[in-house]
Design a protein around this motif. Sequence first.
Motif, mmCIF file in Angstrom:
data_model
loop_
_atom_site.group_PDB
_atom_site.id
_atom_site.type_symbol
_atom_site.label_atom_id
_atom_site.label_comp_id
_atom_site.label_asym_id
_atom_site.label_seq_id
_atom_site.Cartn_x
_atom_site.Cartn_y
_atom_site.Cartn_z
ATOM 1 N N TYR A 161 53.785 36.836 85.594
ATOM 2 C CA TYR A 161 54.723 36.636 86.703
ATOM 3 C C TYR A 161 54.204 35.551 87.661
ATOM 4 N N TRP A 162 52.905 35.597 87.952
ATOM 5 C CA TRP A 162 52.338 34.564 88.825
ATOM 6 C C TRP A 162 52.583 33.177 88.218
ATOM 7 N N ALA A 163 52.411 33.113 86.885
ATOM 8 C CA ALA A 163 52.533 31.808 86.213
ATOM 9 C C ALA A 163 53.948 31.240 86.314
ATOM 10 N N GLU A 164 54.935 32.118 86.567
ATOM 11 C CA GLU A 164 56.313 31.612 86.746
ATOM 12 C C GLU A 164 56.475 30.961 88.118
ATOM 13 N N LYS A 165 55.608 31.325 89.047
ATOM 14 C CA LYS A 165 55.745 30.866 90.425
ATOM 15 C C LYS A 165 54.776 29.745 90.787
ATOM 16 N N MET A 166 53.753 29.558 89.976
ATOM 17 C CA MET A 166 52.741 28.544 90.285
ATOM 18 C C MET A 166 52.101 28.060 88.998
ATOM 19 N N ASN A 167 51.350 26.979 89.121
ATOM 20 C CA ASN A 167 50.624 26.483 87.961
ATOM 21 C C ASN A 167 49.324 27.263 87.850
ATOM 22 N N LEU A 168 49.247 28.156 86.865
ATOM 23 C CA LEU A 168 48.082 29.047 86.732
ATOM 24 C C LEU A 168 47.208 28.595 85.576
ATOM 25 N N LYS A 169 45.923 28.407 85.878
ATOM 26 C CA LYS A 169 44.954 28.090 84.820
ATOM 27 C C LYS A 169 43.877 29.160 84.836
ATOM 28 N N VAL A 170 43.655 29.775 83.677
ATOM 29 C CA VAL A 170 42.600 30.797 83.570
ATOM 30 C C VAL A 170 41.549 30.257 82.615
ATOM 31 N N THR A 171 40.293 30.263 83.045
ATOM 32 C CA THR A 171 39.249 29.737 82.172
ATOM 33 C C THR A 171 38.101 30.734 82.060
ATOM 34 N N LEU A 172 37.501 30.794 80.883
ATOM 35 C CA LEU A 172 36.381 31.719 80.644
ATOM 36 C C LEU A 172 35.131 30.933 80.294
ATOM 37 N N SER A 173 34.024 31.279 80.957
ATOM 38 C CA SER A 173 32.786 30.537 80.678
ATOM 39 C C SER A 173 32.083 31.105 79.442
ATOM 40 N N LYS A 174 32.404 32.355 79.083
ATOM 41 C CA LYS A 174 31.784 32.929 77.868
ATOM 42 C C LYS A 174 32.889 33.517 76.988
#
Length: 272
Positions: A161-174
């Motif tokens: 839902y957040w991604a519909e309202k904003m540009n969301l980037k999720v990143t994982l270091s491991k």
Amino acid sequence: MKAEENPYVPKSATVVAVKNESLETKTLRIRLYNWKAEFQPGQFVQLLLPGVGEAPFCIASSPSDQKHMDLTIIRRGLVTIASHYMRPGDVVGIRGPFGRPFPVSRIVGKDLLIVGTGIGIAALRSLILFLVEHREDYGELNLLYGARFPEDLVYRDEMKYWAEKMNLKVTLSKASPEWGGLRGRVTDHLDGVVKGKGQVAILCGSPLVMRSISGELLERGLKADQIFVSLERHMKCGIGKCARCLIPGGWHVCKDGPVFSLDEISLEAIGD
Ligand SMILES: Cc1cc2nc3c(=O)[nH]c(=O)nc-3n(C[C@H](O)[C@H](O)[C@H](O)COP(=O)(O)OP(=O)(O)OC[C@H]3O[C@@H](n4cnc5c(N)ncnc54)[C@H](O)[C@@H]3O)c2cc1C
Ligand code: FES
């Protein structure tokens, strides 16, 4: 002074729901008895568990719901571990809300870059929900969320839902091999989301990460008064009396913060 005006006296609240966010993190939804929670994104409360102790937590829910508060808590020590044993119906104490919030009215109309790492995303959830509710008042919204392992990610069910309202980037270091999203640290993914002049950045996470992102943003043209960080320090009173949370510059994190702009504090004051 009446008991209800005394900032040292906790107000009663009841746990109404407990949500497992990740292996180490739960969100407690608490309902307030006969009092309203008037707060703004970025503020925190002292949660008192009877017979255990007290600890500060950012309010993770939307300020538009004044009857409930969500607290997202990662297991660390006495209070946080005990909080994970709370069940619906358990009674807790709340002192606060305390602290200076994110400057949501000062940044109306601005493009925003929000960066959260680890449990820092809890402090940002209230802001994110507020921005979603007032989406038309703000410019471009970029949210960069970093964690280590896939199983560390919280608020997974809300992110779509957040991604519909904003540009969301999720990143994982491991990241595990199966992970299909971004890999690496949040600092590896600033291209395209940092717009420079005019943009406001709001950061919450480990001190090392906040220092490193702040340095990078300054180099990329953001001014110190456009960068806001939310700090965590050991606290006792929560109201500026005990000096437990003093940081360089003579600021009390509990009262003057936890949100500071970088023209108020040095990068060193963020800590490590
Ligand atoms: C303004 C503010 C907002 C916070 N918001 C959240 C939140 O939303 N969610 C969340 O999970 N946590 C949050 N924290 C951190 C949380 O308050 C601590 O994890 C908690 O106080 C630990 O208490 P405890 O009794 O479980 O641990 P303790 O038994 O007191 O200590 C366990 C370990 O954690 C360390 N520790 C304790 N408190 C802190 C601290 N504040 N900073 C760094 N190390 C600490 C201790 O040195 C020890 O190593 C916040 C802290 C502050 C100051
Ligand atoms: S916690 Fe006591 S002065 Fe800040």
